[in-house]
Each structure stands twice: as structure tokens, then as C-alpha cells.
Design a protein around this motif. Structure first.
Motif, short mmCIF file in Angstrom:
data_model
loop_
_atom_site.label_atom_id
_atom_site.label_comp_id
_atom_site.label_asym_id
_atom_site.label_seq_id
_atom_site.Cartn_x
_atom_site.Cartn_y
_atom_site.Cartn_z
N LEU A 248 11.37 7.48 -2.89
CA LEU A 248 11.04 8.01 -1.57
C LEU A 248 9.57 7.79 -1.24
CD1 LEU A 248 12.66 11.58 -1.84
CD2 LEU A 248 13.76 9.47 -1.09
N ALA A 249 9.30 7.52 0.04
CA ALA A 249 7.92 7.61 0.53
C ALA A 249 7.83 8.97 1.22
CB ALA A 249 7.63 6.49 1.52
N VAL A 250 7.18 9.92 0.58
CA VAL A 250 7.06 11.26 1.14
C VAL A 250 5.75 11.34 1.94
CG1 VAL A 250 8.51 12.29 -0.64
CG2 VAL A 250 6.02 12.22 -0.96
N GLU A 251 5.49 12.49 2.51
CA GLU A 251 4.33 12.60 3.39
C GLU A 251 3.05 12.02 2.77
OE1 GLU A 251 2.91 16.61 4.26
OE2 GLU A 251 2.58 16.00 6.34
N ASP A 252 2.83 12.35 1.50
CA ASP A 252 1.55 12.03 0.85
C ASP A 252 1.73 11.22 -0.43
OD1 ASP A 252 2.81 13.99 -0.57
OD2 ASP A 252 1.01 15.20 -0.93
N GLY A 253 2.71 10.34 -0.48
CA GLY A 253 2.84 9.50 -1.66
C GLY A 253 4.26 9.09 -1.94
N PHE A 254 4.52 8.81 -3.23
CA PHE A 254 5.83 8.31 -3.64
C PHE A 254 6.50 9.29 -4.60
CE2 PHE A 254 3.35 4.45 -2.64
CZ PHE A 254 4.19 3.91 -1.66
N ALA A 255 7.83 9.35 -4.53
CA ALA A 255 8.58 10.26 -5.39
C ALA A 255 9.88 9.60 -5.82
CB ALA A 255 8.87 11.56 -4.63
N LEU A 256 10.40 10.04 -6.95
CA LEU A 256 11.68 9.55 -7.45
C LEU A 256 12.68 10.70 -7.47
CD1 LEU A 256 10.47 7.38 -10.50
CD2 LEU A 256 11.03 6.60 -8.18
N LEU A 257 13.87 10.43 -6.96
CA LEU A 257 14.95 11.43 -6.99
C LEU A 257 15.96 10.95 -8.03
CD1 LEU A 257 16.18 13.98 -5.65
CD2 LEU A 257 17.22 12.47 -3.94
N ASP A 258 16.41 11.85 -8.90
CA ASP A 258 17.32 11.46 -9.98
C ASP A 258 18.72 11.17 -9.41
OD1 ASP A 258 17.79 14.27 -9.44
OD2 ASP A 258 19.07 14.20 -11.20
N PRO A 259 19.58 10.49 -10.20
CA PRO A 259 20.90 10.09 -9.69
C PRO A 259 21.76 11.27 -9.23
CG PRO A 259 20.38 8.87 -11.68
CD PRO A 259 19.29 9.89 -11.51
N ALA A 260 21.57 12.46 -9.82
CA ALA A 260 22.37 13.62 -9.43
C ALA A 260 21.82 14.32 -8.18
CB ALA A 260 22.43 14.62 -10.59
N TRP A 261 20.69 13.81 -7.67
CA TRP A 261 20.05 14.40 -6.49
C TRP A 261 19.66 15.85 -6.77
CZ3 TRP A 261 21.04 12.94 -0.78
CH2 TRP A 261 21.08 11.55 -0.63
N GLN A 262 19.13 16.09 -7.97
CA GLN A 262 18.72 17.44 -8.36
C GLN A 262 17.21 17.54 -8.53
OE1 GLN A 262 20.75 20.06 -8.72
NE2 GLN A 262 22.56 18.84 -8.23
N ARG A 263 16.60 16.50 -9.14
CA ARG A 263 15.19 16.60 -9.52
C ARG A 263 14.35 15.57 -8.79
NH1 ARG A 263 14.84 15.16 -14.72
NH2 ARG A 263 13.07 13.83 -14.28
N LEU A 264 13.30 16.06 -8.15
CA LEU A 264 12.38 15.18 -7.42
C LEU A 264 11.05 15.16 -8.17
CD1 LEU A 264 12.13 13.58 -4.69
CD2 LEU A 264 11.02 15.63 -3.79
N ASP A 265 10.58 13.97 -8.54
CA ASP A 265 9.29 13.83 -9.22
C ASP A 265 8.36 13.04 -8.34
OD1 ASP A 265 9.74 15.08 -11.66
OD2 ASP A 265 10.80 13.31 -12.42
N GLN A 266 7.26 13.66 -7.94
CA GLN A 266 6.28 12.87 -7.19
C GLN A 266 5.49 12.05 -8.20
OE1 GLN A 266 4.54 14.58 -3.77
NE2 GLN A 266 3.13 12.85 -3.45
N VAL A 267 5.54 10.73 -8.05
CA VAL A 267 4.93 9.85 -9.05
C VAL A 267 3.60 9.28 -8.59
CG1 VAL A 267 7.11 9.26 -10.17
CG2 VAL A 267 6.33 7.89 -8.22
N ALA A 268 3.26 9.47 -7.32
CA ALA A 268 1.94 9.03 -6.83
C ALA A 268 1.55 9.90 -5.66
CB ALA A 268 1.99 7.57 -6.39
N VAL A 269 0.31 10.39 -5.69
CA VAL A 269 -0.22 11.15 -4.55
C VAL A 269 -1.26 10.25 -3.88
CG1 VAL A 269 -1.55 13.17 -3.84
CG2 VAL A 269 0.16 13.38 -5.65
N ILE A 270 -1.09 10.07 -2.58
CA ILE A 270 -2.01 9.20 -1.84
C ILE A 270 -2.70 10.03 -0.76
CG2 ILE A 270 -2.12 7.24 -0.25
CD1 ILE A 270 0.21 6.08 -2.04
N GLU A 271 -4.04 10.07 -0.85
CA GLU A 271 -4.79 10.79 0.17
C GLU A 271 -5.01 9.89 1.35
OE1 GLU A 271 -8.36 12.74 -1.23
OE2 GLU A 271 -7.21 13.46 -2.98
N HIS A 272 -4.62 10.36 2.52
CA HIS A 272 -4.81 9.55 3.72
C HIS A 272 -6.21 9.81 4.26
CE1 HIS A 272 -0.54 8.90 3.51
NE2 HIS A 272 -0.26 10.16 3.73
N PRO A 273 -7.03 8.75 4.38
CA PRO A 273 -8.35 8.96 4.99
C PRO A 273 -8.16 9.21 6.48
CG PRO A 273 -7.97 6.62 4.60
CD PRO A 273 -6.74 7.35 4.12
N GLY A 274 -9.09 9.89 7.12
CA GLY A 274 -9.00 10.04 8.57
C GLY A 274 -8.09 11.19 8.97
#
Ligand code: BGC
Ligand code: CA
Length: 293
Positions: free
Chosen positions: A72-98
Motif C-alpha cells: 500500500l501507498a499510505v498517507e505518509d509512506g509504504f505498508a504491507l498487508l498480510d495475506p489474511a488482511w489482518q496485519r499492516l506493517d508500515q515499512v517506510a515513512v516518508i516525510e512530505h516537504p512543504g
């Protein structure tokens, strides 16, 4: 208009900002997102059922992973959702300048990388970027100075990437280096008149033609590889956001739409705004590309 090009309402979702449809050919289901409320949807055209996963923040786009689950591309970075759609892990936090910003559309390249871009909530010119998430979860910024990072598509051989920064009113092509994920040789391939609407999401068919949603234009257009418009599909909703081919033979064009951006009177006149539409356009799509991480 030929009867075959009249879209049906596949799912009357009433989405705020329905976006990013992805066809899962293994499950024969349509994944899509409602960006602002942060919902990932999974629609089953065979039964008409739809279930959702709440991300807890805006979600710009989702793509299937080769081993199951979603990136997933979430508001502030990237996340992985497991195959069972139970656990979401944000794997990158991206700070938006501006100004406050969020991720918007994303899609996988033919090598299994995930590319997604950003936009300021207030659409400040040049405040967005395009990023790449590699299968090892490393993040690289590919483009700066983007305003509303939108549609992405690759030619079947992977050597051309098509890209829409909406306010530029057109599609640019890049040479895409499939080994490295680098972009080069940007050029304009399609121009959209302002009166036709704002170019938003797109997909490519088996003949190499681009199918593009026109936000504010109540339409999807098909452009031949030489850039000329050869098909227009009209919809009973103004804000059409993104198409994708699905179904057993990739012959159904599924198209998302939005209630966002309509005033009260328009909402009353467009009861199907926010629906997922389906239309048999007589073309075939290609299997979706998946994230290798
Ligand atoms: C964005 C919307 C925007 C639309 C048209 C979508 O991808 O999420 O915020 O209004 O494109 O540019
Ligand atoms: Ca979009």
C-alpha cells in the motif's frame, strides 16, 4: 454510442474518492481503494459482495504481492498487508516537504517494484514527487516537482513507462530501464484539452493502447500508441478516476469514480457517483503486475 459501450454499475459503493482498481486474477476479485476514508476494498463481481480493510489513515493505492497480501501507498509512506488482511506493517515513512500531502496512485513495474506518487492536499503546484519501493523495501525518489501524481502504465516489454501529472493535461512517456528501475528520455505522447476533463488514472490493453479516466470529464478515453483518441466511453458521473481490465479473459473494464469534488446539486443529480462501473469495451487487458517484496 454502441450499446456495448454503455457502462453498468457493478457496485454502487458511494465512495468518497474511489480509486486504484486492481484485478486479482487468482481470486477473480477487484481490489480498489477509497482514498480519503482510508479503505481498501475487495469486490467479488460473482456475488456482488464487497469487504474492506481500514488502514487508519488515507490510502492512495494498493497493489498485489506475488506471495499474497498487498503493498500500500499510505498517507505518509509504504505498508504491507498480510495475506489474511489482518496485519499492516508500515515499512517506510516518508516525510512530505512543504504543505500537508499524501500518497496518491501507485502501480507495480514488470520487475516487481512498486512506484507511487504524492500530491499536496491543496494541490500546490510542484509539491509532489514520484517514489519507487524496491522488493528489498529500499525507497528511491524518482521525480520531484510533480503536482498531482496520477496514472502509471508500462508497455508490455517494460521499456516504456507512461505517466500522468494531472495538471499538465497529458501523458508523458519515459524510457524505463527494467534492470535498474531508472527513468530517462521524458516526452509528451498525449495531450488532453482542458474541456475534456483532468487526466487521472490509466491502464494499458493488449494492443498497447492507453485507457485513461477523465476526472471532471465523465469519461474514459482510449489512445492508440501514436497518441490519437479512438474510443470514448461516457459515464453517469462526472469524476471518473481509474480503469482496469478484469474478468476471466480481462475483457471487462472496471472503472472507479468519486463523490468528492461534487456540490450538493451534482450529488443529487448523480446518484451513482462513487460507484465502480463495468463496461465491455471489446478490448482485452493484461494480467496485473505484482510486488516482489
Ligand atoms: C486525486 C484527486 C484529484 C484527482 C484529479 C486523483 O488521483 O486523488 O485528489 O482531484 O486525481 O486530479
Ligand atoms: Ca488517481
Amino acid at each position: 454510442m454502441p450499446a456495448s459501450l454503455r457502462p453498468d454499475v457493478a457496485f454502487d459503493a458511494g465512495a468518497t474518492l474511489g480509486e486504484g482498481p486492481v484485478w486479482d486474477e487468482e481470486q477473480q476479485r477487484l481490489l480498489w481503494v477509497d482514498i480519503l476514508p482510508g479503505l481498501v476494498h475487495r469486490f467479488d463481481p460473482a456475488t456482488g459482495s464487497d469487504d474492506t480493510f481500514g488502514v487508519g489513515k488515507p490510502v492512495g493505492s494498493a497493489s498485489l504481492r506475488r506471495d499474497g497480501g498487498l503493498v500500500l501507498a499510505v498517507e505518509d509512506g509504504f505498508a504491507l498487508l498480510d495475506p489474511a488482511w489482518q496485519r499492516l506493517d508500515q515499512v517506510a515513512v516518508i516525510e512530505h516537504p512543504g504543505p500537508p500531502a499524501r500518497f496518491n496512485e501507485g502501480k507495480c513495474d514488470p520487475a516487481g517494484r512498486f512506484l507511487a506518487g504524492t500530491m499536496a492536499y491543496d494541490e500546490t503546484a510542484g509539491a509532489g514527487s514520484l517514489y519507487r519501493l524496491d522488493p528489498d523495501l529500499a525507497v528511491t525518489k524518482l521525480l520531484d516537482g510533480v503536482t498531482i501524481s496520477n496514472g502509471l502504465a508500462w508497455s508490455a516489454d517494460g521499456t516504456t513507462m507512461y505517466y500522468i501529472d494531472s495538471p499538465t493535461q497529458g501523458v508523458d512517456a519515459f524510457h524505463y530501464d527494467i534492470d535498474t528501475g531508472r527513468l530517462a528520455n521524458r516526452r509528451r505522447v498525449v495531450d488532453i484539452p482542458v474541456a475534456a476533463g483532468i487526466p487521472d488514472g490509466m491502464t494499458i490493453d493488449a494492443d498497447g493502447c492507453l485507457w485513461m479516466a477523465l476526472y471532471g470529464g465523465s469519461a474514459v478515453h482510449r489512445y492508440a500508441p501514436d497518441g490519437h483518441l479512438d474510443t470514448t466511453v461516457s459515464f453517469p458521473a462526472t469524476n471518473i478516476t481509474c480503469p482496469v481490465f478484469g474478468g476471466r479473459e480481462f475483457h471487462q473494464l472496471y472503472v472507479t469514480s468519486a463523490r468528492d469534488g461534487l456540490d450538493e446539486r451534482q450529488r443529487a443529480a448523480q446518484p451513482h457517483a462513487g460507484a465502480v462501473f463495468a463496461v465491455d469495451v471489446g478490448a482485452r487487458g493484461l494480467p496485473g503486475l505484482r510486488f516482489a517484496g
